[in-house]
Design a protein around this motif. Sequence first.
Motif: not given
Length: 336
Positions: A30-36, A189-194, A196-197, A201-209
């Motif tokens: 799901e994350m990779l597809r979102a980046g794509e 970030s390596q495949y699709y730019t920072k 995109a990453a 991250e904003r859409n999948f990382s609700h907790e702080i990491r």
Amino acid sequence: MTDKHTNPPLNIAIAVYPHLLVTSLTLPIEMLRAGEAFAKGHLDKQSFRPLAINLVAKSAESIPTRAGLAINPDCITTNAPYSDLIIVPGIWRNPRPVVRTNQEIVDWLSESFSKGSHIIGVGTGNCLLAEAGLLDGHPATTHWHYAKQFSHDYPQVHLKPDFFITQSERMYTVASLNALADVIVHIISQYYTKAAAQHVERNFSHEIRKPYEDQRYLEGAVDRHPDELIAQIQFWLKTNLATELNLQEVAAQFSLSYRTFTRRFRAATNQSPIEYWQQLRVEGAKELLASSNLSIQEVALEVGYNDQGHLTRVFKKVLSQTPSGYRKVVRRKLFG
């Protein structure tokens, strides 16, 4: 009809087998597809490469899972296409039976790595990488509960149980789903730019990491200390900030008396367990105050303090300011 200007796809393979942890399969997809999707709308056609994701198993048979979802492989190890990246999901409970019955996956991982594939191993899924000999002489991490068993089964691997992420050449190992998410953000970030990453991250990382670079053990870096049991306890403390156990109970959980635990901890880290525990909680609170909209009371509970007053007393002692004062200063710097 295929556009003659379309770039070749990025080939992603995910190993599948019985007893895999389904979230370590679905989350990266799901994350990779979102980046794509983000990259497709923001990159020019000459730069964009679509994803081709394949589930690879030892046979074409449907694989049942503990989640009740059947997994249908796209291909088998003998006819799988070359993979730019392979993800090896975590395994429910004891990984030994899965490793023992999936020699085809082990051989495919070894062959794929020799051809240039990058590999991410998740939790106990790293046993399959170790079984292939890919981790011999290199750092790796795994699920903390099976760290001792991993060390016994694969003594040639430099186990780093106090790290969430290790990187060695083209291999990444992660100890948890959150750490997997961090590495996937790094890969995007390596495949699709920072940009995109950051979008993913904003859409999948609700907790702080913490970001990938802050968590990884990079081969060649200086190790923290050689006491692996204390390293396991450090890992446990980091991932259980809100635990109701006290340090005496944590020591007992790892079959140590509190006196022995305190002695070994100080020898390994040059600080007491209490100092280290407080440091972890303060750092966790600082991150939440800076980057979340949780109330001070909620932040206190998230990092293991039973009320706002307790957190405030610790903050004043360590940082000479209140949590609310810290939040105002740091947010001014971040967003001003």
